[in-house]
Every structure is written in structure tokens, then in C-alpha cells.
Design a protein around this motif. Sequence first.
Motif, PDB file in Angstrom:
ATOM      1  N   GLU A 130      -9.815   1.709  -7.480  1.00 21.54           N
ATOM      2  CA  GLU A 130      -9.741   0.426  -6.798  1.00 21.54           C
ATOM      3  C   GLU A 130     -10.995  -0.371  -7.103  1.00 21.54           C
ATOM      4  OE1 GLU A 130      -7.493   2.245  -2.828  1.00 21.54           O
ATOM      5  OE2 GLU A 130      -9.529   1.443  -2.672  1.00 21.54           O
TER       6      GLU A 130
ATOM      7  N   LYS B  37       0.835  -1.204   0.000  1.00 23.67           N
ATOM      8  CA  LYS B  37       0.000   0.000   0.000  1.00 23.67           C
ATOM      9  C   LYS B  37       0.871   1.257   0.000  1.00 23.67           C
ATOM     10  CE  LYS B  37      -4.363   1.414   0.090  1.00 23.67           C
ATOM     11  NZ  LYS B  37      -5.292   1.290   1.211  1.00 23.67           N
TER      12      LYS B  37
ATOM     13  N   TYR C 154      -6.227  -3.126  -4.897  1.00 22.60           N
ATOM     14  CA  TYR C 154      -5.708  -1.760  -4.847  1.00 22.60           C
ATOM     15  C   TYR C 154      -4.989  -1.376  -6.129  1.00 22.60           C
ATOM     16  CZ  TYR C 154      -6.962  -2.063   0.042  1.00 22.60           C
ATOM     17  OH  TYR C 154      -7.660  -2.222   1.207  1.00 22.60           O
ATOM     18  N   THR C 155      -5.763  -1.194  -7.172  1.00 16.84           N
ATOM     19  CA  THR C 155      -5.237  -0.647  -8.419  1.00 16.84           C
ATOM     20  C   THR C 155      -5.470   0.861  -8.419  1.00 16.84           C
ATOM     21  OG1 THR C 155      -7.360  -1.291  -9.413  1.00 16.84           O
ATOM     22  CG2 THR C 155      -5.481  -2.758  -9.770  1.00 16.84           C
ATOM     23  N   ARG C 156      -4.951   1.555  -9.406  1.00 16.27           N
ATOM     24  CA  ARG C 156      -5.111   3.000  -9.512  1.00 16.27           C
ATOM     25  C   ARG C 156      -5.319   3.363 -10.987  1.00 16.27           C
ATOM     26  NH1 ARG C 156      -5.747   2.962  -4.742  1.00 16.27           N
ATOM     27  NH2 ARG C 156      -4.843   4.328  -3.167  1.00 16.27           N
TER      28      ARG C 156
ATOM     29  N   ALA D 163     -10.599  -5.694  -1.230  1.00 12.69           N
ATOM     30  CA  ALA D 163     -10.335  -4.648  -2.221  1.00 12.69           C
ATOM     31  C   ALA D 163      -9.099  -5.014  -3.023  1.00 12.69           C
ATOM     32  CB  ALA D 163     -10.139  -3.298  -1.548  1.00 12.69           C
TER      33      ALA D 163
ATOM     34  N   GLU E 264      -2.054  -5.409  -8.917  1.00 15.06           N
ATOM     35  CA  GLU E 264      -1.583  -4.310  -8.069  1.00 15.06           C
ATOM     36  C   GLU E 264      -0.128  -3.961  -8.365  1.00 15.06           C
ATOM     37  OE1 GLU E 264      -4.553  -5.171  -4.266  1.00 15.06           O
ATOM     38  OE2 GLU E 264      -2.510  -5.940  -4.243  1.00 15.06           O
TER      39      GLU E 264
END
Length: 463
Positions: free
Chosen positions: A349, A52, A344-346, A342, A183
Motif C-alpha cells: 500500500e 477493501k 490500497y494497492t497490493r 492510503a 486499486e
Amino acid sequence: MTFDFDLFVIGGGSGGVRAARIAASEYGAKVGLAEESRMGGTCVIRGCVPKKLMLFASTGGASVAEARGYGWTRAEAGPFNWTIFRRKLDAELNRLEGLYRQGLSNAGVTIHDQRARMIDPHTVALADGTRLTSRYILIATGGRPTLPDFEGAEHALISDDLFLLDTLPGKVLIVGGGFIACEFATILAGMGAAVMQVHRGPHVLRGFDEMGRELVGQQLREIGVDLRLSQTIARIELRGQTRHVTFADRSTGDFDAVIVATGRHPNTAGLGAAEAGVTLGPFGQILVDEWSQTNLPSVYAVGDVTDRVNLTPVAIREGHGFADTVFGAKPRKVDHRLVASAVYTRPHELGCVGLTEDEAAKHRAVDVYATSFRPMRSLFAGSEAKAAMKLVVDSETRKVLGGQIFAPEAGEMVQLVAVAMGMGATKEDFDATIAVHPTLAEELVTMRNVTRRVGPHESVPAA
């Protein structure tokens, strides 16, 4: 019989540490714990936490671009400095590991910084040859990344290795289509690497809802990842410092690093559990009942080593429930049926809770409520990125069975959806909630019209 300990925990990850600390501090048990690596386990040392933080670091360039869209005409981002970030990351992980150790010490837990294996239902052997007895043994050794079987696999890295790199590779191949692969593709692309991702299936994120699978795959391409589906590796050859990769379709590519993220398996190799009589599953997982108890009454297991729901908060809840049940005379099971998660992509998400559309429609008629829109913040800055949300509702009872959110900070939103669903909320309960405006989350309570109705006798689009 007199034992050296009331409880001996094998594994110092989140589940094992929680069980040890609660058993010792709240219930007065004499507890020992063995960990051969760093305290904190996968999540703290080589998983959730550093990942993260890397994700936050990778968004700097996009944040600057957005700032320019809001009028900050001189906003610029230079190249990403991995050395500076890595130094700060190491310091933070050291701090967190220290907190884990301090918490155990304050609770009176005896820590053994070495490997332990089972000898029998009440005995463990440490790497230095010491044998210790315990009334109960808790196995909490977690999972481990696995390398697929192809020629030259020894030249590939696993996801754990990424946190230990001295330099950031300029051209990277990521193998896999699960949440870890997606991710890391996001992170490395955001840090400036040229990223190719290959996955053997037709869509990424197998097992997730179709909506999320399609949107995450589309987003990966939009941020610059060369995503190649229905593709596998035939072999890797080391040519100097370059990894020369031959794919199944006979195409080739040269990369500074190949990172394999094709899954994890329960970490039971060399543990001695099977030899001591513990029943294992086909993938090496420790088989347990609803109380986390194995077939041996004195042996329990929690976390990823059981291969139930492999998420850190689940392991923590299982460890706490074990301590309450065995040492606190407060029987407590863990309900694995409704666990939010979740990816956690950008920039967006993927937050999920409950059943996917396909899962829900197998045994009942369901109403699907879905929406897609361009969020105000990114829209103003000139982005074409769309957010999407979906609620899957039982057509008869009106109970919300599943929720999917693809949006910035979706993980934060789906956590609260999980609270409502855990209380048995119906679609009408969502509708009766007054929206907070202007927010992304208000879309969850303003979807009024059924997008489609699907069920066991109707066709649901295949993922």
C-alpha cells in the motif's frame, strides 16, 4: 417562525448521518434526513468498505504463493468464485446499512427514503411533493463519478458498477490513474482478470509524492497489469458483448468491460441549492467557510460535496463538528491541513501524510530521509518486492512535514505517523523512539542520514 425540523439533512452518507445522529441524540434536536439511495453513502455501499473487502479477496492467490515459499508444498488456489464472494459482500453491506438506519432511528431521526431538493434557505421538497421546513439545512450529498467526453462513453462502466456485476469480466480496461483506478486494477488482476490500465499522464497518482507515484506504477506492472501511460481513449464501439476500444494513438483492443475511474465531482446537479441562493464553485462544489457554513446563514454543507478533502473520515469529522457547533454550543472547526490517507494497492500500500517533497521544498529548505529495502516476510518467500519510506523534514525547525510509506499495511503505519506529526514531532523525536524489532515500522525511527537536501533554490526532480 415555527419549523417542522431543527435540522434537515440532505444525504445519508457518513457525514450526513453523523451530523444527524449527534444533533438528535446528544443535543436533542428534531432532525429529518432524506436519502434517495442506500443509507451509508459512497463509503459503505459503493466505496471504501466493499472495495477493501474485494481487495482482501483478491490477495488469495498471492497468499498461497507465499505459503509455498514457506514450505506449504500442497498449497494451491483454484479459480476465484465471484458469485460466492458477491453473495457474502451483499449480505455484509445489508448488515452495515441496517446499522446505519438503526443508529438514526435510535437517535430519533425521521428518515425519508427519497430524493430531496432545496426550495429556499429553510425549505426542502421531497420527491413525492411534500414540503418540509427546517431551521437549518445540511447538504451532505457527496460526490459522483464522472465519465469523460469520448465517443461511445455510454458503453463504459463507472466504479460504482463494479460492485453490482453478476459475473467477473475476463478482460478489463481501466481508464484513469488516480487511487480508485489503481486499486481496482490491483483487485481485478488479483482475482484473475487480464487488466489493461490507461492514463493520460506520465505517472499514476497525480498530486502524490514522486516516490509513491513511481513505486505504485512499477508494482502495477509487476502484478501483471498492462499499464499504458500518456494514453487516452478515442472511442468505444459495442460489438456484441465486446467493447472494441480505439485509443488516441490509433491502436485498438477488445474488452469484456471498460471501467472509467477518471475522477468524481460534487453531487449538486438537481439539488436546487444554486436556485435557492447557495454559492457554488466552478466544479459545482458547495462553497463553505471554516465552520462548513455557506453564504446562507441557515445552510451548511459537509463532505465531498464541498470538495475540500474528499475522504470519509473527514466528512465524519466535519459532520460531527457541525453538530457540536450549531446545536451543542461547542464551536469546533476541522483542520484540513494534516490528513493521512492510503492507496490500497497490493502487495504494498501507499500511506501518505502531510506535504510531499515537492510541496515542502517550494518555500523552505528540507532534509529528505529515505530508505528502500526488501521486507523480511516476502523476502524469505522469494519475493523481490521492495518497501520504501520517506520523511520530509524542515531543515531549520527539524519538524517532520511529510511522511510516505510504501509497504504492506502502510495505511496502518501512516495513521500513527499522523498522530506524531499532529503533535509537532521533530525528526529528533522520531530518532529518540526505540524501534520495535523486527518490524517494518522500525525503519521510520532508524533513518539517520539525510538522503538529500532540497529547497526553493534547488532542483527537485519533477513528477
